[in-house]
Design a protein around this motif. Structure first.
Motif, PDB file in Angstrom:
ATOM      1  N   LYS A  16      16.499  82.675  40.190  1.00  0.00           N
ATOM      2  CA  LYS A  16      15.788  83.935  40.400  1.00  0.00           C
ATOM      3  C   LYS A  16      16.293  84.571  41.679  1.00  0.00           C
ATOM      4  N   GLU A  47       7.960  91.421  47.304  1.00  0.00           N
ATOM      5  CA  GLU A  47       8.360  91.664  45.915  1.00  0.00           C
ATOM      6  C   GLU A  47       8.174  93.150  45.639  1.00  0.00           C
ATOM      7  N   SER A  67       0.149  89.500  37.501  1.00  0.00           N
ATOM      8  CA  SER A  67       1.472  88.956  37.145  1.00  0.00           C
ATOM      9  C   SER A  67       2.487  89.166  38.264  1.00  0.00           C
ATOM     10  N   GLN A  79       4.325  86.200  40.336  1.00  0.00           N
ATOM     11  CA  GLN A  79       5.780  86.135  40.487  1.00  0.00           C
ATOM     12  C   GLN A  79       6.159  85.765  41.909  1.00  0.00           C
TER      13      GLN A  79
END
Length: 145
Positions: A71, A89, A100, A104
């Motif tokens: 990732k 993020e 969600s 992550q």
């Protein structure tokens, strides 16, 4: 939600084969200008110009491993001891900052533990500090040092 006032910045753009690119000063390369990239570039300038984070301690789009998966985190800030300290993020404007998105960045945090986690879609931003195994919301992005 955190309030972010993005500073003005003279971004450099170019167009090649009908695709738009923006020059990433951190990666020192031209990258495809996507809605998420626009958010990432503006947030980087906020960290640099408003919060005064040293550019030398900011990593952008680096690979990490989650078991067998590869990732990439969006933004990682190291502290003065060069240890991962804050992870961001980024999502495109209009992408809801749902659970969600938080999940992550929490998964990335397993591979790269940090004290602070931030999620943003450019319009909205949420931040958290880790206190043991709990997350506590924060009202402002922490100052560096």
């Amino acid at each position: 939600m955190l309030r972010i006032d993005y500073p003005e910045h003279p971004f450099r753009f170019k167009k090649t084969d009908e695709k738009e690119f923006i020059f990433d000063e951190f990666r020192k390369s031209w990258v495809r200008l996507t809605p998420e990239e626009w958010v990432r570039q503006n947030f980087l300038q906020y960290l640099l110009k408003v919060k005064q984070y040293p550019a030398s301690l900011i990593a952008v789009e680096k690979e990490l491993r989650l078991g067998e998966l590869k990732k990439r985190f969006d933004i990682l800030v190291y502290n003065q001891q060069h240890k991962p300290w804050l992870m961001v993020e980024c999502k495109a404007i209009g992408v809801p900052l749902e659970e969600s998105v938080l999940m992550q960045v929490l998964r990335y945090n397993i591979a790269v533990p940090v004290d602070y986690l931030v999620i943003t879609n450019g319009d909205y931003c949420a931040g958290f500090v880790k206190s043991g195994i709990e997350l506590q919301p924060i009202d402002v992005i922490p100052d560096f040092g």
